[in-house]
Design a protein around this motif. Structure first.
Motif, short mmCIF file in Angstrom:
data_model
loop_
_atom_site.label_atom_id
_atom_site.label_comp_id
_atom_site.label_asym_id
_atom_site.label_seq_id
_atom_site.Cartn_x
_atom_site.Cartn_y
_atom_site.Cartn_z
N LEU A 149 47.41 39.91 41.08
CA LEU A 149 47.51 38.56 41.64
C LEU A 149 48.33 38.55 42.93
N ALA A 150 49.40 39.32 42.97
CA ALA A 150 50.22 39.40 44.18
C ALA A 150 49.44 40.06 45.31
N MET A 151 48.66 41.07 45.00
CA MET A 151 47.88 41.75 46.03
C MET A 151 46.81 40.83 46.61
N ALA A 152 46.16 40.06 45.73
CA ALA A 152 45.16 39.11 46.22
C ALA A 152 45.79 38.09 47.16
N GLU A 153 46.99 37.61 46.82
CA GLU A 153 47.68 36.66 47.68
C GLU A 153 48.08 37.31 49.00
N MET A 154 48.54 38.55 48.95
CA MET A 154 48.88 39.28 50.18
C MET A 154 47.67 39.40 51.09
N ALA A 155 46.54 39.75 50.50
CA ALA A 155 45.32 39.93 51.29
C ALA A 155 44.90 38.62 51.95
N ARG A 156 44.97 37.53 51.20
CA ARG A 156 44.61 36.22 51.76
C ARG A 156 45.54 35.84 52.91
N ARG A 157 46.83 36.02 52.70
CA ARG A 157 47.79 35.65 53.75
C ARG A 157 47.63 36.51 54.99
N GLY A 159 44.86 37.36 56.16
CA GLY A 159 43.62 36.98 56.83
C GLY A 159 42.40 37.74 56.35
N CYS A 160 42.51 38.42 55.21
CA CYS A 160 41.36 39.15 54.66
C CYS A 160 40.50 38.20 53.82
N LEU A 161 39.26 38.57 53.63
CA LEU A 161 38.34 37.82 52.77
C LEU A 161 38.40 38.43 51.38
N VAL A 162 38.81 37.65 50.40
CA VAL A 162 38.96 38.14 49.04
C VAL A 162 37.67 37.90 48.26
N SER A 163 37.18 38.94 47.61
CA SER A 163 36.00 38.89 46.75
C SER A 163 36.43 39.22 45.33
N VAL A 164 35.89 38.50 44.35
CA VAL A 164 36.21 38.77 42.95
C VAL A 164 34.93 38.78 42.12
N ASP A 165 34.77 39.81 41.31
CA ASP A 165 33.71 39.87 40.29
C ASP A 165 34.39 39.69 38.94
N LEU A 182 44.43 33.11 33.01
CA LEU A 182 44.79 34.20 33.92
C LEU A 182 43.60 34.61 34.78
N VAL A 183 42.44 34.74 34.15
CA VAL A 183 41.24 35.11 34.90
C VAL A 183 40.94 34.07 35.97
N THR A 184 41.06 32.80 35.62
CA THR A 184 40.75 31.73 36.57
C THR A 184 41.69 31.76 37.77
N ARG A 185 42.94 32.15 37.55
CA ARG A 185 43.87 32.29 38.68
C ARG A 185 43.35 33.28 39.71
N LEU A 186 42.82 34.40 39.24
CA LEU A 186 42.28 35.39 40.18
C LEU A 186 40.99 34.88 40.81
N LEU A 187 40.12 34.25 40.03
CA LEU A 187 38.88 33.72 40.59
C LEU A 187 39.15 32.73 41.71
N ASP A 188 40.17 31.90 41.53
CA ASP A 188 40.46 30.87 42.53
C ASP A 188 41.13 31.43 43.77
N ALA A 189 41.51 32.71 43.74
CA ALA A 189 42.04 33.37 44.95
C ALA A 189 40.92 33.88 45.84
N ALA A 190 39.67 33.82 45.35
CA ALA A 190 38.54 34.41 46.07
C ALA A 190 37.92 33.43 47.04
N TRP A 191 37.30 33.98 48.07
CA TRP A 191 36.36 33.22 48.90
C TRP A 191 34.94 33.47 48.43
N VAL A 221 37.14 28.47 46.74
CA VAL A 221 36.05 29.46 46.75
C VAL A 221 34.95 28.96 47.68
N LYS A 222 34.46 29.84 48.54
CA LYS A 222 33.47 29.45 49.54
C LYS A 222 32.04 29.60 49.06
N ALA A 223 31.78 30.64 48.25
CA ALA A 223 30.43 30.89 47.75
C ALA A 223 30.52 31.54 46.38
#
Length: 324
Positions: A149-157, A159-165, A182-191, A221-223
């Motif tokens: 979760l921390a890494m996903a937040e770092m990537a977003r901050r 300026g990276c595009l976060v993808s989650v499967d 917990l899963v939804t927290r990661l999903l909502d970090a995605a574009w 989430v964008k798409a």
């Protein structure tokens, strides 16, 4: 092209020689194949010509050596792979039914991939624009979940595009079921979010599925792409909805089908962002997204016609030969 960085587990799929209930008296053997969903995605992108990097931890053991060699041989940058003697590389014993659909028996935890921490990140890993891809199997224990979760937040901050499967594997969780919150927290970090129809049903629980999807879009989430095995793929955005029909093929092993799909989608996105930029309007370009999902479907269709994961992932030449 925009680089793709995948984080999470690399493991060895021990594929059973048996198919369904055919000849149950025959000796059962297991063949090792390199796998692990995020690692599969890294290989899928590399085989399609995308600059691809894998971040994760492997044991200092025979299977860790095997995975490191396989990743490198397919063109994946493994400079962010850490080795450890504190745990062994994870294994998954894979059984298949007559249609190639698989079930997994995991030897994890303990496993080396669960020991990855933020201090293991390469210096400046998110300094340049990139697509950063995650799966939820790195949420199954508290410490690796915090790291993910921390890494996903770092990537977003950064300026990276976060993808989650979503890629839910309930038998990896101590309770026997994925933690929806917990899963939804990661999903909502995605574009960009990918999930199957079964995963949508589980995660939406007692909420109407469309209302739950609307909540994800409202969260940022964008798409969203929703797969349904060989059935139609649904593509959703804030102002679009499309359906794409995959090619019809004879499935042999579905192990890497979903990973090939998201790898193909990320490869198309990588090429698009190379000219439009990370913060472009890719998610509003319905024609581009439809074409990208069509390519993703073709990648998934190719992968399920072959056993194993890395070795089943297509190149552009493979896709050109695929009919349908």
């Amino acid at each position: 092209m925009t680089p793709v960085i995948s984080f999470g587990e690399a493991l060895v799929d021990m594929l059973s020689s048996r198919l369904g209930e055919s000849d149950p008296t025959a000796t059962e053997t297991f063949t090792p194949y390199a796998g692990g969903a995020p690692a599969n995605v890294a290989v899928a992108c590399a085989r399609l010509g995308v600059p691809s990097r894998f971040l994760g931890m492997l044991g200092e053991d025979h299977f860790g050596d095997f995975l490191a060699r396989e990743l490198t041989s397919h063109g994946v940058d493994t400079s962010g792979v850490v080795r450890t003697r504190q745990a062994r590389t994870a294994l998954a014993f894979v059984s298949r039914d007559a249609s190639g659909e698989r079930t997994f028996d995991f030897y994890r935890p303990p496993a080396a991939d669960l020991l990855y921490r933020l201090e293991h990140l390469p210096t400046g890993v998110f300094a340049e624009p990139a697509i950063v891809h995650f799966c939820t199997n790195s949420l199954t224990e508290p410490a690796i979940a915090e790291t993910t979760l921390a890494m996903a937040e770092m990537a977003r901050r950064a300026g990276c595009l976060v993808s989650v499967d979503a890629n839910l594997r309930h038998n990896l969780w101590a309770s026997g079921q994925a933690d929806i919150t917990l899963v939804t927290r990661l999903l909502d970090a995605a574009w960009l979010l990918k999930l199957s129809s079964d995963e949508l049903g589980y995660l939406s629980a007692d909420h109407p599925a469309d209302a739950w999807l609307a909540e994800r879009l409202a969260a940022g989430v964008k798409a969203i792409v929703i797969t349904d095995g060989p059935g139609e793929v649904r593509l959703l955005g804030a102002s679009l909805e499309r359906r794409v029909t995959p090619p019809t093929v004879q499935a042999v092993d579905t192990t890497a089908g979903g990973d090939a799909f998201i790898g193909g989608l990320l490869a198309e996105l990588s090429a698009y962002l190379g000219s439009a930029g990370i913060h472009g309007d890719w998610h509003r370009d319905a024609d581009f997204l439809s074409r990208a999902v069509d390519t993703a479907c073709r990648c998934g269709a190719h992968a399920v016609t072959r056993p194993g994961a890395y070795v089943a992932l297509p190149t552009h030449e493979d896709l050109a030969r695929l009919k349908g």
